[in-house]
Motif scaffolding. Structure first.
Motif, mmCIF file in Angstrom:
data_model
loop_
_atom_site.group_PDB
_atom_site.id
_atom_site.type_symbol
_atom_site.label_atom_id
_atom_site.label_comp_id
_atom_site.label_asym_id
_atom_site.label_seq_id
_atom_site.Cartn_x
_atom_site.Cartn_y
_atom_site.Cartn_z
ATOM 1 N N ILE A 117 0.791 -1.042 0.064
ATOM 2 C CA ILE A 117 -0.196 0.011 0.092
ATOM 3 C C ILE A 117 0.854 1.172 0.091
ATOM 4 O O ILE A 117 2.060 1.252 0.466
ATOM 5 N N TRP A 118 0.367 2.332 -0.386
ATOM 6 C CA TRP A 118 1.140 3.795 -0.534
ATOM 7 C C TRP A 118 0.138 4.881 -0.001
ATOM 8 O O TRP A 118 -1.065 4.291 0.608
ATOM 9 N N ASP A 119 0.434 5.752 -0.241
ATOM 10 C CA ASP A 119 -0.126 7.092 0.394
ATOM 11 C C ASP A 119 -1.828 7.088 0.129
ATOM 12 O O ASP A 119 -2.590 7.613 1.057
ATOM 13 N N ASP A 120 -1.925 6.641 -1.058
ATOM 14 C CA ASP A 120 -3.653 7.150 -1.468
ATOM 15 C C ASP A 120 -4.164 5.964 -0.803
ATOM 16 O O ASP A 120 -5.514 6.204 -0.303
ATOM 17 N N GLU A 121 -3.916 4.600 -0.644
ATOM 18 C CA GLU A 121 -4.596 3.740 0.200
ATOM 19 C C GLU A 121 -4.514 4.218 1.678
ATOM 20 O O GLU A 121 -5.755 3.801 2.395
ATOM 21 N N VAL A 122 -3.649 4.814 2.044
ATOM 22 C CA VAL A 122 -3.536 5.214 3.630
ATOM 23 C C VAL A 122 -4.501 6.204 3.849
ATOM 24 O O VAL A 122 -5.119 6.019 4.881
ATOM 25 N N LEU A 123 -4.499 7.221 3.125
ATOM 26 C CA LEU A 123 -5.419 8.416 3.303
ATOM 27 C C LEU A 123 -6.755 8.006 2.989
ATOM 28 O O LEU A 123 -7.730 8.740 3.420
ATOM 29 N N ASP A 124 -7.121 6.882 2.307
ATOM 30 C CA ASP A 124 -8.356 6.464 1.936
ATOM 31 C C ASP A 124 -8.973 5.724 3.063
ATOM 32 O O ASP A 124 -9.973 5.137 2.691
ATOM 33 N N VAL A 161 11.128 12.247 -7.344
ATOM 34 C CA VAL A 161 10.605 13.500 -7.108
ATOM 35 C C VAL A 161 9.624 13.870 -7.740
ATOM 36 O O VAL A 161 8.320 14.087 -7.233
ATOM 37 N N ALA A 162 9.391 13.496 -9.047
ATOM 38 C CA ALA A 162 8.327 13.707 -9.893
ATOM 39 C C ALA A 162 7.138 12.836 -9.484
ATOM 40 O O ALA A 162 6.195 13.295 -9.557
ATOM 41 N N MET A 163 7.387 11.587 -9.181
ATOM 42 C CA MET A 163 6.363 10.626 -8.781
ATOM 43 C C MET A 163 5.587 11.246 -7.427
ATOM 44 O O MET A 163 4.504 10.990 -7.246
ATOM 45 N N TYR A 164 6.445 11.556 -6.535
ATOM 46 C CA TYR A 164 6.007 11.894 -5.318
ATOM 47 C C TYR A 164 5.242 13.151 -5.201
ATOM 48 O O TYR A 164 4.320 13.461 -4.760
ATOM 49 N N GLU A 165 5.659 14.219 -6.227
ATOM 50 C CA GLU A 165 4.824 15.615 -6.241
ATOM 51 C C GLU A 165 3.728 15.161 -7.012
ATOM 52 O O GLU A 165 2.535 15.824 -6.637
ATOM 53 N N ALA A 166 3.541 14.136 -8.020
ATOM 54 C CA ALA A 166 2.295 14.017 -8.646
ATOM 55 C C ALA A 166 1.464 13.260 -7.666
ATOM 56 O O ALA A 166 0.243 13.571 -7.889
ATOM 57 N N GLU A 167 1.991 12.432 -6.872
ATOM 58 C CA GLU A 167 0.975 11.767 -5.901
ATOM 59 C C GLU A 167 0.482 12.715 -4.987
ATOM 60 O O GLU A 167 -0.847 12.714 -4.674
ATOM 61 N N ALA A 168 1.124 13.704 -4.538
ATOM 62 C CA ALA A 168 0.965 14.744 -3.560
ATOM 63 C C ALA A 168 -0.327 15.461 -4.126
ATOM 64 O O ALA A 168 -1.632 15.894 -3.521
ATOM 65 N N LYS A 170 -2.329 14.591 -6.732
ATOM 66 C CA LYS A 170 -3.479 13.906 -7.013
ATOM 67 C C LYS A 170 -4.193 13.831 -5.615
ATOM 68 O O LYS A 170 -5.331 13.664 -5.749
ATOM 69 N N LEU A 171 -3.689 13.929 -4.529
ATOM 70 C CA LEU A 171 -4.337 13.700 -3.125
ATOM 71 C C LEU A 171 -4.836 15.205 -2.745
ATOM 72 O O LEU A 171 -5.174 15.078 -1.674
ATOM 73 N N GLY A 172 -4.390 16.130 -3.419
ATOM 74 C CA GLY A 172 -4.996 17.500 -2.933
ATOM 75 C C GLY A 172 -4.009 18.139 -2.132
ATOM 76 O O GLY A 172 -4.290 19.394 -1.452
ATOM 77 N N PHE A 173 -2.661 17.977 -2.139
ATOM 78 C CA PHE A 173 -1.683 18.574 -1.194
ATOM 79 C C PHE A 173 -0.956 19.428 -2.329
ATOM 80 O O PHE A 173 -0.184 18.971 -3.223
ATOM 81 N N SER A 177 5.784 17.509 1.686
ATOM 82 C CA SER A 177 5.929 17.370 3.005
ATOM 83 C C SER A 177 4.593 17.530 3.723
ATOM 84 O O SER A 177 4.196 16.776 4.576
ATOM 85 N N ASP A 178 3.692 18.213 3.283
ATOM 86 C CA ASP A 178 2.286 18.180 3.989
ATOM 87 C C ASP A 178 1.507 17.031 3.741
ATOM 88 O O ASP A 178 0.717 16.558 4.509
ATOM 89 N N GLU A 179 1.856 16.209 2.377
ATOM 90 C CA GLU A 179 1.081 14.872 2.261
ATOM 91 C C GLU A 179 1.699 14.180 3.247
ATOM 92 O O GLU A 179 0.841 13.208 3.710
ATOM 93 N N LYS A 180 2.854 13.980 3.235
ATOM 94 C CA LYS A 180 3.495 12.885 4.253
ATOM 95 C C LYS A 180 3.075 13.332 5.928
ATOM 96 O O LYS A 180 2.903 12.193 6.516
ATOM 97 N N LYS A 181 3.050 14.556 6.239
ATOM 98 C CA LYS A 181 2.432 14.820 7.433
ATOM 99 C C LYS A 181 1.135 13.994 7.675
ATOM 100 O O LYS A 181 0.816 13.570 8.645
ATOM 101 N N ALA A 182 0.338 14.262 6.416
ATOM 102 C CA ALA A 182 -1.066 13.622 6.701
ATOM 103 C C ALA A 182 -0.961 12.392 6.933
ATOM 104 O O ALA A 182 -1.642 11.628 7.337
ATOM 105 N N VAL A 183 -0.032 11.679 6.170
ATOM 106 C CA VAL A 183 -0.102 10.165 6.009
ATOM 107 C C VAL A 183 0.622 9.668 7.399
ATOM 108 O O VAL A 183 0.138 8.657 7.940
#
Length: 393
Positions: A117-124, A161-168, A170-173, A177-183
């Motif tokens: 699992i990764w960030d989208d599953e965690v936040l979902d 970096v590009a993948m992490y930024e795209a994920e953030a 996509k999740l509205g961050f 760094s803000d996305e990882k804090k939410a995770v």
């Protein structure tokens, strides 16, 4: 599970395989290295032979004698009943390489199933499906592992970096760094609700740093496009962390570490002198740390990582120290509770690869079937299966 065992690591897989069949397993703490007692069946015996796991068949009288020995109040042993195969999740990004994570190597070798699992599953909210969560070599501060100075222009780093930024995004961050804090907050809630979290390498200290820095920006502009808060250190909230307090973050973006929690290579010294000692806990009065330290040795060879270990003075008093380098302030293995759940941190990257580098070949556990360091990982895997016992008073 003593020195006679042919394959310690796959023995854990046998225990898990048995639990999947809804057959209970008794973990005999401190008996011959933490052995498993299981009702005999031809199917079980055949599976042990297939996996090259040594087993001994006992009649009822012999089994009763072992239980009597283990439960004798004069012996530092006890029986813990394992009842349910825990559902496992490993937190990894999409570009994950199996050999970059010692725990997935251990799970695959022991034939223990898990989901990625990764960030989208965690936040979902998907964590509620799992009993156990593993974090390995992840940077929860949003600084991309602080690899910029050495690898900032490498294609793999740019792609990461590009993948992490795209994920953030996509999740509205706005920022990673803000996305990882939410995770990190979501995982903390998962623990509080009764989950079990096991972390290694940089997913130990960076997780706590992210919790402490929830209300401040600790990232340099090269990581998130804007300067860090000049008062970031003063704004850290150590009440929010699980393990560490009073630490100082590293603000230099070119430095390859996150804070003074970690043990640096020059503090460790020569590899041939790098060992840590497991504490000897009472199996009857402290069954949790006793489970987590089951091994056929009590001195384990050290291993490096981006986060190798932890300075004792920065560990909260409520934390249980499971393993440390004797005569130093260097701690390797710790455990604690939060809410209704627990967490465990093991410093270092790979117990059988002293200094894991980017691009290092995968560890072949066929060469390390009885690895004491990998046994510590697998202790944590089975820990959630244990039936909770009332402590003696």
């Amino acid at each position: 599970m003593d020195l006679k065992q042919t394959n310690d690591l796959k023995a854990y897989g046998i225990a898990y395989w048995t639990l999947e069949k809804q057959i209970p397993v008794d973990w005999l703490l401190n008996y011959r290295g933490g052995s498993f007692m299981i009702d005999y069946s031809d199917e079980l015996a055949n599976e042990c032979r297939i996996r090259d796991v040594l087993y001994e068949s006992l009649d009822g009288s012999a089994a009763a004698q072992i239980y009597a020995e283990v439960q004798n109040d004069e012996n530092n042993m006890d029986v813990v009943r394992l009842e349910k195969a825990p559902k496992m999740a490993v937190y990894v990004p999409p570009n994950f390489k199996p050999w970059d994570d010692a725990v997935t190597i251990a799970l695959d070798y022991a034939q223990i199933p898990y989901d990625k699992i990764w960030d989208d599953e965690v936040l979902d909210g998907k964590l509620r499906k799992y009993d156990w969560l593993h974090l390995h070599h992840e940077d929860f501060t949003g600084q991309y592992g602080k690899f910029y100075a050495q690898y900032g222009f490498e294609p793999w780093y740019i792609q990461q970096v590009a993948m992490y930024e795209a994920e953030a995004q996509k999740l509205g961050f706005k920022k990673v760094s803000d996305e990882k804090k939410a995770v990190a907050r979501t995982i903390k809630q998962y623990i509080g609700d009764g989950g079990f979290m096991f972390s290694m390498c940089s997913a130990t200290d960076t997780y706590d740093i992210a919790l402490a820095a929830e209300n401040t920006d600790i990232c340099d502009a090269i990581f998130d496009g804007d300067p860090m808060d000049p008062d970031a250190q003063k704004k850290l909230d150590f009440a929010k962390t699980l393990a560490f307090q009073n630490f100082t973050i590293e603000t230099n973006p070119m430095a390859y570490h996150f804070s003074n929690i970690d043990i640096y290579p020059q503090e460790v010294g020569a590899q041939e002198n790098d060992y840590f000692t497991l504490f000897d806990f009472s199996a009857k009065y402290d069954p949790v740390p006793a489970m987590l330290t089951q091994d056929h040795v009590n001195v384990v060879k050290g291993f490096m990582g981006q986060t190798t270990g932890f300075h004792k003075e920065l560990i909260k008093q409520s934390v249980t120290i499971l393993g440390e380098r004797e005569g130093t302030d260097q701690v390797k293995y710790i455990h604690g509770s939060f809410g209704r759940g627990t967490w465990t941190y093991l410093g270092g990257h790979d117990p059988e690869q002293y200094q894991h580098m980017v691009g290092s070949p995968p560890t072949d556990l066929e060469l390390h079937k009885n690895s004491p360091g990998y046994r510590l990982i697998l202790n944590n895997v089975l820990f959630p299966a244990a039936k909770q016992k009332h402590l003696k008073t």
